[in-house]
Design an enzyme around this catalytic site. Sequence first.
Site, short mmCIF file in Angstrom:
data_model
loop_
_atom_site.label_atom_id
_atom_site.label_comp_id
_atom_site.label_asym_id
_atom_site.label_seq_id
_atom_site.Cartn_x
_atom_site.Cartn_y
_atom_site.Cartn_z
N ARG A 34 0.85 -1.20 0.00
CA ARG A 34 0.00 0.00 0.00
C ARG A 34 0.88 1.24 0.00
O ARG A 34 2.09 1.17 0.18
CB ARG A 34 -0.90 0.02 1.25
CG ARG A 34 -0.15 0.04 2.54
CD ARG A 34 -0.96 0.54 3.73
NE ARG A 34 -0.27 0.31 4.99
CZ ARG A 34 0.71 1.05 5.46
NH1 ARG A 34 1.14 2.10 4.78
NH2 ARG A 34 1.29 0.77 6.62
N ALA A 66 -5.69 6.39 10.39
CA ALA A 66 -4.67 6.31 9.34
C ALA A 66 -5.28 5.78 8.05
O ALA A 66 -6.22 4.97 8.09
CB ALA A 66 -3.53 5.40 9.79
N LEU A 67 -4.74 6.24 6.92
CA LEU A 67 -5.19 5.79 5.60
C LEU A 67 -4.00 5.31 4.79
O LEU A 67 -2.92 5.90 4.86
CB LEU A 67 -5.84 6.95 4.83
CG LEU A 67 -7.35 6.97 4.67
CD1 LEU A 67 -7.98 7.25 6.03
CD2 LEU A 67 -7.76 8.06 3.68
N PHE A 73 -8.49 2.03 5.68
CA PHE A 73 -8.33 2.93 6.84
C PHE A 73 -8.31 2.14 8.14
O PHE A 73 -8.78 1.00 8.21
CB PHE A 73 -9.48 3.96 6.89
CG PHE A 73 -10.85 3.36 7.06
CD1 PHE A 73 -11.33 3.05 8.33
CD2 PHE A 73 -11.66 3.10 5.96
CE1 PHE A 73 -12.58 2.49 8.50
CE2 PHE A 73 -12.92 2.54 6.12
CZ PHE A 73 -13.39 2.24 7.40
N ALA A 74 -7.75 2.77 9.17
CA ALA A 74 -7.70 2.17 10.51
C ALA A 74 -8.08 3.24 11.52
O ALA A 74 -7.33 4.21 11.71
CB ALA A 74 -6.31 1.61 10.80
N CYS A 110 3.30 6.73 10.66
CA CYS A 110 3.21 7.31 9.32
C CYS A 110 4.47 8.10 8.96
O CYS A 110 4.46 8.91 8.02
CB CYS A 110 1.97 8.19 9.18
SG CYS A 110 0.45 7.32 9.54
#
Length: 232
Positions: A88, A160-161, A174-175, A191
């Site tokens: 990702r 997060a994405l 996402f998360a 990140c």
Amino acid sequence: MNKNIQFQDLGLKDYKATWEYQEELFKGIVDLKIKNRREETNLQTPNYFLFVEHPHVYTLGKSGDLENLLLSEKQLEIKGATFYKINRGGDITYHGPGQIVGYPILDLDNFFTDIHKYLRFLEEVIILTLADYNVKGARSDGETGVWLDVGTPFARKICALGVRASRWVTMHGFALNVNSDLGYFDNIIPCGIKGKAVTSLNVELGVEKVNEQEVKDRILKHFSELFESKFF
């Protein structure tokens, strides 16, 4: 154009097994698109949306820096956590119990072919969900995901994405930290962004535990409305 989305809640599931399952669904959509183009057919491509909760795991995006993981292999083992370098976008993040992870595996040809818009829509789903709890989420320029108190010394990330897309088919997602053990974020530079804190919905609400099923239901509602889609 198919805007129906097959929904599955996988419960608590190993990260690698879930990743392999995502790849299987992703490949099925891509293969069908290739077949349609090659054979000049117009078969509808499916869309999927997965909810999952992972055991403790750290994942590093393809452009991420391994130095943002602050643990050795032995320390990971002691903490009962695993680590994967994956395909990702984005840098390093943490997944674990109390966190709602959403993986939309969509053919964007069914919706709109704009990755920037897709990411902003995912952020908006979370922003709207947080607003249901009177928590003001926002975007931070140049930093994907959803943040609180952007532009202040107290800025902190709550969601997060990170996505992958090929032939307009998406995976990963996402998360959202809902009841997360934030101590696990101390073992990474989340990140790859230094000097920014991480938070969880239960912390922001000042409660021990938030009803995760209720949060999931709200995410699905806002997702369905924004993407003008139906879950089944």
